[in-house]
Design an enzyme around this catalytic site. Sequence first.
Site, short mmCIF file in Angstrom:
data_model
loop_
_atom_site.label_atom_id
_atom_site.label_comp_id
_atom_site.label_asym_id
_atom_site.label_seq_id
_atom_site.Cartn_x
_atom_site.Cartn_y
_atom_site.Cartn_z
N GLU A 1 67.75 38.51 52.73
CA GLU A 1 67.39 38.48 51.32
C GLU A 1 68.48 37.83 50.46
OE1 GLU A 1 64.47 39.26 50.79
OE2 GLU A 1 64.27 39.47 48.61
N ASP A 2 69.72 38.17 50.69
CA ASP A 2 70.78 37.75 49.78
C ASP A 2 71.61 36.56 50.26
OD1 ASP A 2 69.94 39.80 48.24
OD2 ASP A 2 71.60 41.16 48.70
#
Length: 716
Positions: free
Chosen positions: A82-83
Amino acid sequence: MSKIVEYTIEDLIEKASVYIPEEENLEKIRRAYQFAESSHKGQYRKSGEPYILHPLNTAIILTAVYADTDTLIAGLLHDTIEDCGVEKEELAELFGPTVANLVYGVSKLGRIHFSTENEYLIEYYKKIIVGMSEDVRVIIVKLADRLHNMRTLYALSTEKQKKIAKETLEILAPIAHHLGIHKIKSELEDLSLRYLKPDVFYDIAERLDKTKLERDNTVNDMMHLVTELLNEHNIPHEIKGRAKSIYSIYNKLNKGKKFSDIYDLLALRILVHTEQECYLALGIIHSKFKPIPKRFKDYIAMPKTNMYQSLHTTVFGVDGYLFEIQIRTYDMDEVAENGIASHWAYKEHKDASQLMQNTTEQKLQFFKSIIELNEDKMSSEEFVNSVKDEVLNNNIYCFTPKGDIIELPKGATPIDFAYKVHTRVGETMVGAIVNNSIVPLDYELQNNDIVKINTSKNSKGPSQEWLNIVKSSQTRNKIRAFFSKNEKEIYIERGKDSLEKELRKRKVAFSDFFTPENEAKLLKEFKVEDLEELYLEIGNGKHAASTIVNMIYKKEEEQPKPKKIIPKASDNNSDVVVAGIDKVKVNLANCCNPIPGDEIIGYITKGNGISVHRKSCHNLEYLDNRTVLVSWNSNTKDKYETVILIHTNTNENKLMEMMQKLSIFDIHIDRFFTLHEGKDTIYEVTLYVRDLEYLEKVSKELEKLAYVTKIERLMR
Ligand code: MN
């Protein structure tokens, strides 16, 4: 602001190595940490800390539930997709497909974008359910992730704090509860309360603090006494005072309890080694400290649906203080604290993750049913209410006559029970028996009630009024769904149901019955367009299901039926009528074998409907007061099994002669054997006979034989 201890990878390795001995696994964990660290390089959390501390702490939380290597690694990597834009495939290559799937699963949970709050909650719930059904470890990582985020929530804006705290309380804490991970659940709740209602939270915390010394002293005194007592009886044990969570106190206050009532209630937990010792310890404690009768709960014999097992009792302890005492084994304690994750704690469970998945499947049913309903016709507000209702409230546990546990919200009625068993049961119910009495439909069910639902084929379905009676919104929605279906659909469903039932009765598979050939035959014979129309005509009563089946299985039907005289309680024509109700499963007890004409009494069994005994049966003495009035159904034509003993005063074998004598009667002899040989031979005869009057007639004839001294009915 409290400062979080700054852990390093070495702390994680140290904690993991306690239960993960394999050096290669620890090395893999180290490698994952390095990968995560370099992926998150240059990223910082709102608190100003390097980002890597978040996944590291997540993994450390996971060691507290003895998470396996893959799960710890997933904890370390959970934000990399996600990051940091890491690809799932890359993770699969580096750490294997399981880790990649876990991380991907956690990432999917994060991507929810919906306009209204309720829609958001619903979508979140759905994702969690999907995640759980793929691999429940995804949710456990998510819970650990959230716990660390909650611990560091102070760094965010008030608005964000409240939003995240609310979501945690409404979704993640209940999920943790359902998975039985009490440790995480309880901390999530306390932290949520702290941000949602800081004034209440600190007020409770302060009051707890003020009275702490006094309470601690009392608890210590009591612990001392109990330990001495158990030592006297040689029960090895460990005893702990236990703190109530702030959230649980807040909950009790919300339910109208007074501060003093809650604080005065002190708590102990006793850990022993075996189940037997649990009951022993309980008995010993009760012999010294007076228990409050209604407060005893045996969750060992009847575990909660989240696997929780323990004995609970409340006694008057030292200085007149009430003590809530939990008694359980170490194993039960592990389950109570870690729920589904406790599978990890046992090394002998080779495939812990598979076991966890299996356990999860059961729980999924619950969530799935809520989701299905939502797809039906629930407004989003009702959906969230129903989740709150069913998940957050205390539930009660009732039993079917077969002993299956049905979990219901507090305040549930027999209607809720019926619908929970099956929608069909709810839709055809005409009454209910709780324990041994008939109750009104709005009766409030209590824990441990045995509930028998009476249904009738002729029932016209639920009534609108039920909507005001039922407790669970699931039930309410099912009833609403019924009214929105048109009559035709109901008849079709009903027709199909009765046909299936008829086929089951004859042990014919549905698919065997509906061969293309048979189908064509049926459509032609009954002049209908398609099967649906056929079902409709069964459902509305134009044809009986048996007529349809006979049409195909005519030949077998015409053959003479094997003599079937064993009494059987059929739906329509039961041998025995129970206290004015026409349909209930009845068995004639085979200890005393009652036959019509005998005075009888019914006993509500736990698993097998009502068993009917002769009033004179000595077994009734041992059965508690779950009896119910029953009477013979006057128009039954079956013959009934009973056993007689024929006492004689001869050692000659008279078996043949007696058989001959009996052959003129309208009875059927099943077994005839010599029970006791000698000067006074006794024969035991199992026979089927119409009723008592006829049996007496038969006995009189036998007594005419010179060597017969006595005839009696056998009672075991
Ligand atoms: Mn995270």
